[in-house]
Design an enzyme around this catalytic site. Structure first.
Site, PDB file in Angstrom:
ATOM      1  N   GLU A  64      -0.618   1.092 -17.165  1.00  0.00           N
ATOM      2  CA  GLU A  64       0.757   0.802 -17.565  1.00  0.00           C
ATOM      3  C   GLU A  64       1.140   1.578 -18.824  1.00  0.00           C
ATOM      4  OE1 GLU A  64       3.569  -3.092 -18.586  1.00  0.00           O
ATOM      5  OE2 GLU A  64       1.392  -3.276 -18.599  1.00  0.00           O
ATOM      6  N   GLN A  90     -14.274   4.377 -32.933  1.00  0.00           N
ATOM      7  CA  GLN A  90     -13.541   5.487 -32.325  1.00  0.00           C
ATOM      8  C   GLN A  90     -14.196   6.825 -32.653  1.00  0.00           C
ATOM      9  OE1 GLN A  90      -9.404   5.089 -33.475  1.00  0.00           O
ATOM     10  NE2 GLN A  90      -9.205   3.085 -32.500  1.00  0.00           N
ATOM     11  N   GLY A  91     -13.892   7.831 -31.818  1.00  0.00           N
ATOM     12  CA  GLY A  91     -14.420   9.172 -32.038  1.00  0.00           C
ATOM     13  C   GLY A  91     -15.839   9.365 -31.533  1.00  0.00           C
ATOM     14  N   PHE A 144      -5.493  -1.400 -23.994  1.00  0.00           N
ATOM     15  CA  PHE A 144      -6.825  -0.800 -24.086  1.00  0.00           C
ATOM     16  C   PHE A 144      -7.075  -0.445 -25.548  1.00  0.00           C
ATOM     17  CE2 PHE A 144     -10.078   2.422 -23.838  1.00  0.00           C
ATOM     18  CZ  PHE A 144     -10.833   2.112 -22.714  1.00  0.00           C
ATOM     19  N   GLY A 150     -16.638   8.699 -28.099  1.00  0.00           N
ATOM     20  CA  GLY A 150     -16.613   8.800 -26.642  1.00  0.00           C
ATOM     21  C   GLY A 150     -16.780   7.470 -25.927  1.00  0.00           C
ATOM     22  N   LEU A 151     -16.714   6.361 -26.668  1.00  0.00           N
ATOM     23  CA  LEU A 151     -16.948   5.047 -26.062  1.00  0.00           C
ATOM     24  C   LEU A 151     -15.762   4.596 -25.216  1.00  0.00           C
ATOM     25  CD1 LEU A 151     -18.692   3.272 -29.075  1.00  0.00           C
ATOM     26  CD2 LEU A 151     -19.758   4.107 -26.977  1.00  0.00           C
ATOM     27  N   GLY A 152     -14.553   4.988 -25.603  1.00  0.00           N
ATOM     28  CA  GLY A 152     -13.385   4.626 -24.815  1.00  0.00           C
ATOM     29  C   GLY A 152     -13.461   5.224 -23.426  1.00  0.00           C
ATOM     30  N   GLN A 153     -13.858   6.490 -23.346  1.00  0.00           N
ATOM     31  CA  GLN A 153     -13.976   7.163 -22.056  1.00  0.00           C
ATOM     32  C   GLN A 153     -15.048   6.510 -21.188  1.00  0.00           C
ATOM     33  OE1 GLN A 153     -15.435  11.537 -20.767  1.00  0.00           O
ATOM     34  NE2 GLN A 153     -13.622  11.544 -22.074  1.00  0.00           N
TER      35      GLN A 153
END
Length: 407
Positions: free
Chosen positions: A264, A236-237, A229, A239-242
């Site tokens: 994993e 980054q920073g 991922f 909130g796009l990953g969430q």
């Protein structure tokens, strides 16, 4: 050996630091949209250049690896002021060629730009859009890439080096294995521009034995396991990953064949993001937080709720404990002693073999120390998070109907 080479090697032995470069510093990554190039550095280079992450024999070394923001076609250029005449030196071009796709253009930047422009005349994202969301008035789109197509496989080859550079102990997957999926997040651009790659994730579809009756009826059950991922450093920073993770979960929840969503070997950063995202999702789906109690919790409800939310045991246990600490923090009908006992009970079961070998006083001390560390970490994760309770969720009603309301 010539006199000049002899002098060069002698100088190198006297000043080895001049000829030694950190591979993390030497490798410079860029993403460009044709108008501007954004630079970022790798976190790890040991999979490429060895555990020491150093390169010897080059003075003022720079390895430029550039990508187009849309097609991700790479360009490689290696520059240095001086090089030792030593046959034992690492061949940088040959080393990098092991990890970049064959389409990578070397040194000739004009040829790279021309090849990108030519490719874009007919280029389309090699997959199907499965979801989209908005953040700060910008639309982001998630595509499931068709790895059975040549274009989909090629896109994966262009992306995969980032796994080595940004995931500790990351490794390449066999993308030709039909059980692997690749999902790519794009930032949608204005009509006259191309979208930009924001990040990607790979997920493996494990077959799960559904029980004799379901097996006889040819019912398919899948545990989907997120493996890699990545959100590009430039995004980054925000909130796009969430959001990317949450929308993938929404997509997997709607798939009747998927019975469990697994991750994993998540690192601490991903665990934090996942915990907060899952807690928010529970609120959005009408999860009944009142059912989460520290004493005499309904085990049948836990079983049903976890199954319908498609959460693995470890993650659901973490969420229950986080919810209890949240309630304790906000004075919501739980006592500290009950919460502490609830969490210690799981810690004991998890470490039973080792703890049973200790005397009672030491065992109590170890459990208390583990609990205090976990409590501190949970409060850090919770931060200023708010857990809304919008609708009741009893773990037995049709999850599909509640999910549709939340969509």
């Amino acid at each position: 050996m010539s006199l000049e080479n002899s002098k060069q090697i002698s100088a190198a032995s006297l000043q080895p630091e001049v000829w030694t470069s950190s591979s993390n510093d030497a490798l410079k990554l860029f993403i460009t949209d044709g108008e501007q190039a954004i630079n970022f550095q790798p976190l790890f280079t040991y999979p490429i250049f060895g555990d020491a992450e150093t390169i010897y024999g080059y003075k003022d070394l720079n390895i430029f690896l550039c990508f187009d923001h849309y097609t991700f076609k790479p360009f490689l250029n290696i520059k240095y002021k001086e090089k030792l005449d030593d046959p034992e030196l690492v061949d940088l071009k040959a080393t990098m060629d092991k990890y970049v796709p064959e389409c990578t253009v070397f040194k000739d930047e004009i040829a790279w730009v021309d090849s990108i422009n030519e490719e874009k005349k007919s280029y389309q994202i090699p997959g199907a859009r499965i979801d989209s969301f908005k953040k700060d008035d910008i639309e982001y789109q998630i595509y499931k890439i068709d790895l059975k197509s040549a274009a989909g496989l090629e896109l994966h080859k262009r992306l995969q080096i980032l796994v080595l550079l940004y995931i500790e102990a990351g490794s390449f997957i066999d993308a030709e294995d039909d059980l692997w999926d690749l999902y790519v997040l794009y930032e949608k651009a204005p009509e006259d521009k191309e979208p930009s790659i924001v990040g990607f994730t790979t997920a493996y579809n494990y077959w799960k034995y559904p029980g004799a009756k379901n097996f006889d009826n040819e019912k398919l059950e899948v545990r989907i396991k997120t493996s890699q991922f990545i959100i590009l450093p430039t995004y980054q920073g925000q909130g796009l990953g969430q959001l990317f993770y949450s929308h993938l979960c929404k997509y997997w929840l709607a798939n009747k064949d998927i019975v469990e969503i697994v991750v994993e070997d998540p690192n601490e950063g991903f665990d934090d993001m996942r915990d907060r995202a899952d807690l928010k999702r529970l609120g959005e789906l009408g999860f009944d937080f009142d059912k989460v109690v520290a004493k005499d919790i309904d085990q049948e409800w836990i079983k049903n709720a976890r199954a319908q939310l498609k959460l693995e045991k470890r993650q659901f246990a973490r969420l229950l404990e986080l919810i209890l600490l949240y309630k304790l923090k906000h004075n919501k009908d739980v006592s500290k002693s009950e919460v502490r006992l609830f969490i210690k009970r799981r810690l004991y079961k998890k470490n039973k073999e080792g703890l049973d070998a200790l005397d009672e006083a030491t065992r109590r001390d170890k459990l208390q120390t583990a609990y205090q560390a976990l409590e501190e970490d949970y409060y850090r994760i919770l931060g200023d998070l708010r857990l809304p309770v919008k609708r009741k969720f009893d773990g037995k009603d049709s999850f599909e109907s509640k999910k549709k309301k939340a969509d």
